[in-house]
Design a protein around this motif. Structure first.
Motif, mmCIF file in Angstrom:
data_model
loop_
_atom_site.group_PDB
_atom_site.id
_atom_site.type_symbol
_atom_site.label_atom_id
_atom_site.label_comp_id
_atom_site.label_asym_id
_atom_site.label_seq_id
_atom_site.Cartn_x
_atom_site.Cartn_y
_atom_site.Cartn_z
ATOM 1 N N ASN A 1 1.166 -15.598 13.911
ATOM 2 C CA ASN A 1 0.250 -14.702 14.631
ATOM 3 C C ASN A 1 -0.706 -14.015 13.678
ATOM 4 O O ASN A 1 -1.862 -13.765 14.016
ATOM 5 N N LEU A 2 -0.206 -13.687 12.494
ATOM 6 C CA LEU A 2 -1.015 -12.911 11.559
ATOM 7 C C LEU A 2 -2.144 -13.736 10.943
ATOM 8 O O LEU A 2 -3.246 -13.232 10.769
ATOM 9 N N GLY A 3 -1.848 -14.994 10.608
ATOM 10 C CA GLY A 3 -2.818 -15.786 9.849
ATOM 11 C C GLY A 3 -2.979 -15.195 8.456
ATOM 12 O O GLY A 3 -2.372 -14.170 8.130
ATOM 13 N N TYR A 4 -3.802 -15.824 7.638
ATOM 14 C CA TYR A 4 -3.970 -15.372 6.259
ATOM 15 C C TYR A 4 -4.476 -13.925 6.191
ATOM 16 O O TYR A 4 -3.920 -13.083 5.484
ATOM 17 N N GLY A 5 -5.512 -13.629 6.961
ATOM 18 C CA GLY A 5 -6.108 -12.287 6.928
ATOM 19 C C GLY A 5 -5.125 -11.201 7.316
ATOM 20 O O GLY A 5 -5.075 -10.139 6.692
ATOM 21 N N GLY A 6 -4.345 -11.477 8.338
ATOM 22 C CA GLY A 6 -3.347 -10.513 8.810
ATOM 23 C C GLY A 6 -2.233 -10.312 7.792
ATOM 24 O O GLY A 6 -1.789 -9.183 7.556
ATOM 25 N N ARG A 7 -1.786 -11.416 7.195
ATOM 26 C CA ARG A 7 -0.738 -11.309 6.167
ATOM 27 C C ARG A 7 -1.258 -10.509 4.982
ATOM 28 O O ARG A 7 -0.565 -9.652 4.431
ATOM 29 N N TYR A 8 -2.496 -10.787 4.611
ATOM 30 C CA TYR A 8 -3.122 -10.084 3.492
ATOM 31 C C TYR A 8 -3.151 -8.576 3.758
ATOM 32 O O TYR A 8 -2.740 -7.772 2.926
ATOM 33 N N LYS A 9 -3.627 -8.224 4.949
ATOM 34 C CA LYS A 9 -3.757 -6.808 5.328
ATOM 35 C C LYS A 9 -2.401 -6.107 5.322
ATOM 36 O O LYS A 9 -2.285 -4.965 4.884
ATOM 37 N N GLN A 10 -1.391 -6.792 5.847
ATOM 38 C CA GLN A 10 -0.048 -6.211 5.913
ATOM 39 C C GLN A 10 0.570 -6.044 4.531
ATOM 40 O O GLN A 10 1.239 -5.053 4.262
ATOM 41 N N LEU A 11 0.346 -7.044 3.684
ATOM 42 C CA LEU A 11 0.980 -7.017 2.366
ATOM 43 C C LEU A 11 0.274 -6.094 1.379
ATOM 44 O O LEU A 11 0.910 -5.546 0.472
ATOM 45 N N ALA A 12 -1.031 -5.906 1.544
ATOM 46 C CA ALA A 12 -1.832 -5.172 0.553
ATOM 47 C C ALA A 12 -1.220 -3.832 0.125
ATOM 48 O O ALA A 12 -0.972 -3.628 -1.061
ATOM 49 N N PRO A 13 -0.927 -2.921 1.077
ATOM 50 C CA PRO A 13 -0.410 -1.624 0.625
ATOM 51 C C PRO A 13 0.966 -1.743 -0.034
ATOM 52 O O PRO A 13 1.286 -0.994 -0.949
ATOM 53 N N HIS A 14 1.759 -2.705 0.414
ATOM 54 C CA HIS A 14 3.113 -2.849 -0.125
ATOM 55 C C HIS A 14 3.103 -3.427 -1.535
ATOM 56 O O HIS A 14 3.899 -3.028 -2.377
ATOM 57 N N ILE A 15 2.198 -4.358 -1.778
ATOM 58 C CA ILE A 15 2.090 -4.932 -3.122
ATOM 59 C C ILE A 15 1.506 -3.883 -4.073
ATOM 60 O O ILE A 15 1.986 -3.706 -5.188
ATOM 61 N N ALA A 16 0.526 -3.135 -3.587
ATOM 62 C CA ALA A 16 -0.060 -2.067 -4.405
ATOM 63 C C ALA A 16 0.997 -1.019 -4.763
ATOM 64 O O ALA A 16 0.969 -0.439 -5.842
ATOM 65 N N ASN A 17 1.947 -0.788 -3.856
ATOM 66 C CA ASN A 17 3.012 0.184 -4.093
ATOM 67 C C ASN A 17 4.159 -0.351 -4.919
ATOM 68 O O ASN A 17 4.780 0.389 -5.672
ATOM 69 N N ALA A 18 4.487 -1.628 -4.734
ATOM 70 C CA ALA A 18 5.666 -2.195 -5.395
ATOM 71 C C ALA A 18 5.378 -2.578 -6.840
ATOM 72 O O ALA A 18 6.258 -2.487 -7.698
ATOM 73 N N PHE A 19 4.144 -3.013 -7.115
ATOM 74 C CA PHE A 19 3.782 -3.491 -8.443
ATOM 75 C C PHE A 19 2.936 -2.450 -9.173
ATOM 76 O O PHE A 19 2.177 -1.723 -8.538
#
Length: 180
Positions: free
Chosen positions: A26-44
């Motif tokens: 459902n998310l597609g690439y753009g949706g996955r990107y949007k969802q992951l962005a804040p978490h990757i910025a926080n985790a790494f």
């Protein structure tokens, strides 16, 4: 949100990855990107990672150039995760153990369990920063560090055109990831 310890940090990150994998259609690439962005910025700690990967060139860069490089590197890092975790077929993550690494780091040894293919061992190198625990490297099954791969990938570009050239290259790469 501050991760109290390396185990929590990785557990939270993995649960977000699974969440995105399970909804990847459902998310597609753009949706996955949007969802992951804040978490990757926080985790790494992406700034420290690109600082390490760009070596001595970092010191010669202006604050604006550093900022542009960190942004481009972040976009590529998020894009790689959005590309890599693009489906779900019953995978799960398991934390095997946490052990001390060099320079005060903690290694979180994990396994990605794949029902249909081989399991993958991933070791996260985490370090305590002012913002709490952060991932600064991922060591793949083969024992090869992601950061070492980036370093050798970037070396030539940095030698030829410094931080500005690498930034341009990473911006191009981030754009390409979205097209696949």
């Amino acid at each position: 949100s501050h991760a109290a310890n390396p185990r929590n940090l990785i557990m939270n990150f993995h649960s977000k990855l699974l969440d995105v994998m399970q909804n990847s259609e459902n998310l597609g690439y753009g949706g996955r990107y949007k969802q992951l962005a804040p978490h990757i910025a926080n985790a790494f700690n992406l700034r420290l990672m690109i600082k390490i990967a760009s070596g001595r060139h970092w010191k010669n860069a202006t604050e604006d150039q550093k900022h542009a490089l960190v942004t481009a590197f972040s976009n590529v890092s998020i894009g790689i995760y959005a590309t890599r975790f693009d489906g779900y077929s019953g995978q799960s993550f398991e934390i095997l153990k946490v052990k001390p690494g060099i320079h005060g780091s903690q290694l979180v040894m994990t396994r990605l369990i794949n029902p249909n293919t081989d399991d993958i061992n991933l070791t996260y190198v985490t370090k305590e920063t002012r913002e709490g625990w952060r991932i600064i490297d991922v060591i793949l099954d083969t024992g090869i560090s992601e950061l070492a791969i980036r370093r050798s990938e970037y070396r030539q570009i940095l030698k030829q055109g410094g931080v500005a050239a690498l930034t341009t290259q990473l911006i191009k790469k981030a754009d390409l990831l979205g097209l696949n």
